[in-house]
Design a protein around this motif. Structure first.
Motif, PDB file in Angstrom:
ATOM      1  N   LYS A   1      -9.247  -4.785  21.849  1.00  0.00           N
ATOM      2  CA  LYS A   1      -7.928  -5.198  22.349  1.00  0.00           C
ATOM      3  C   LYS A   1      -7.971  -5.413  23.856  1.00  0.00           C
ATOM      4  CE  LYS A   1      -5.358  -4.601  18.590  1.00  0.00           C
ATOM      5  NZ  LYS A   1      -4.703  -5.647  17.918  1.00  0.00           N
ATOM      6  N   GLU A   2      -8.766  -4.604  24.573  1.00  0.00           N
ATOM      7  CA  GLU A   2      -8.863  -4.714  26.024  1.00  0.00           C
ATOM      8  C   GLU A   2      -9.501  -6.043  26.427  1.00  0.00           C
ATOM      9  OE1 GLU A   2     -11.034  -1.337  27.231  1.00  0.00           O
ATOM     10  OE2 GLU A   2      -9.493   0.080  26.615  1.00  0.00           O
ATOM     11  N   ALA A   3     -10.432  -6.541  25.627  1.00  0.00           N
ATOM     12  CA  ALA A   3     -11.115  -7.788  25.946  1.00  0.00           C
ATOM     13  C   ALA A   3     -10.198  -8.983  25.770  1.00  0.00           C
ATOM     14  CB  ALA A   3     -12.357  -7.955  25.092  1.00  0.00           C
ATOM     15  N   GLU A   4      -9.152  -8.848  24.926  1.00  0.00           N
ATOM     16  CA  GLU A   4      -8.243  -9.952  24.670  1.00  0.00           C
ATOM     17  C   GLU A   4      -7.296 -10.170  25.833  1.00  0.00           C
ATOM     18  OE1 GLU A   4      -6.261  -9.264  20.982  1.00  0.00           O
ATOM     19  OE2 GLU A   4      -8.133  -9.130  19.864  1.00  0.00           O
ATOM     20  N   ILE A   5      -7.080  -9.163  26.687  1.00  0.00           N
ATOM     21  CA  ILE A   5      -6.108  -9.276  27.781  1.00  0.00           C
ATOM     22  C   ILE A   5      -6.700  -9.994  28.963  1.00  0.00           C
ATOM     23  CG2 ILE A   5      -4.724  -7.956  29.413  1.00  0.00           C
ATOM     24  CD1 ILE A   5      -4.465  -5.813  27.264  1.00  0.00           C
TER      25      ILE A   5
ATOM     26  N   MET B   1     -12.878 -14.106  17.277  1.00  0.00           N
ATOM     27  CA  MET B   1     -12.293 -12.902  17.865  1.00  0.00           C
ATOM     28  C   MET B   1     -12.852 -11.640  17.225  1.00  0.00           C
ATOM     29  SD  MET B   1     -10.476 -14.260  20.130  1.00  0.00           S
ATOM     30  CE  MET B   1      -9.532 -12.912  20.749  1.00  0.00           C
ATOM     31  N   GLU B   2     -13.664 -11.786  16.190  1.00  0.00           N
ATOM     32  CA  GLU B   2     -14.221 -10.628  15.495  1.00  0.00           C
ATOM     33  C   GLU B   2     -15.099  -9.815  16.444  1.00  0.00           C
ATOM     34  OE1 GLU B   2     -17.341  -9.712  11.898  1.00  0.00           O
ATOM     35  OE2 GLU B   2     -16.307 -11.615  11.936  1.00  0.00           O
ATOM     36  N   GLY B   3     -14.885  -8.516  16.443  1.00  0.00           N
ATOM     37  CA  GLY B   3     -15.706  -7.640  17.252  1.00  0.00           C
ATOM     38  C   GLY B   3     -15.212  -7.426  18.662  1.00  0.00           C
ATOM     39  N   LEU B   4     -14.188  -8.171  19.063  1.00  0.00           N
ATOM     40  CA  LEU B   4     -13.638  -7.983  20.402  1.00  0.00           C
ATOM     41  C   LEU B   4     -12.601  -6.875  20.370  1.00  0.00           C
ATOM     42  CD1 LEU B   4     -13.117 -11.679  21.578  1.00  0.00           C
ATOM     43  CD2 LEU B   4     -14.937 -10.106  22.228  1.00  0.00           C
TER      44      LEU B   4
END
Length: 72
Positions: free
Chosen positions: A68-72, A63-66
């Motif tokens: 918050k928007e990419a996690e949704i 998850m490094e470098g992602l």
């Protein structure tokens, strides 16, 4: 013979066997067994790097470098 002298200075100090090199081959031997004899060189390299990272306490963070928007 300055060229031969420079060449000798480059080659002669090289050790015939070095511990780090032997460790790499030992680790590779553990990875390639009779059941895993068809591992591609690329996969072998990735597996060796992964084993090295795990043994030296470096954990992978996918998850490094992602953002918050990419996690949704």
């Amino acid at each position: 013979y300055p060229t031969i002298f420079k060449l000798a200075l480059d080659i002669l100090p090289i050790q015939g066997s070095a511990v780090p090199c032997e460790c790499v081959f030992s680790s590779a031997k553990e990875t390639t067994t009779d059941r895993r004899s068809r591992i591609s060189p690329e996969l072998m390299e990735v597996l060796q790097m992964l084993k090295f990272s795990i043994r030296h306490g470096r954990h992978l963070d996918f998850m490094e470098g992602l953002s918050k928007e990419a996690e949704i």
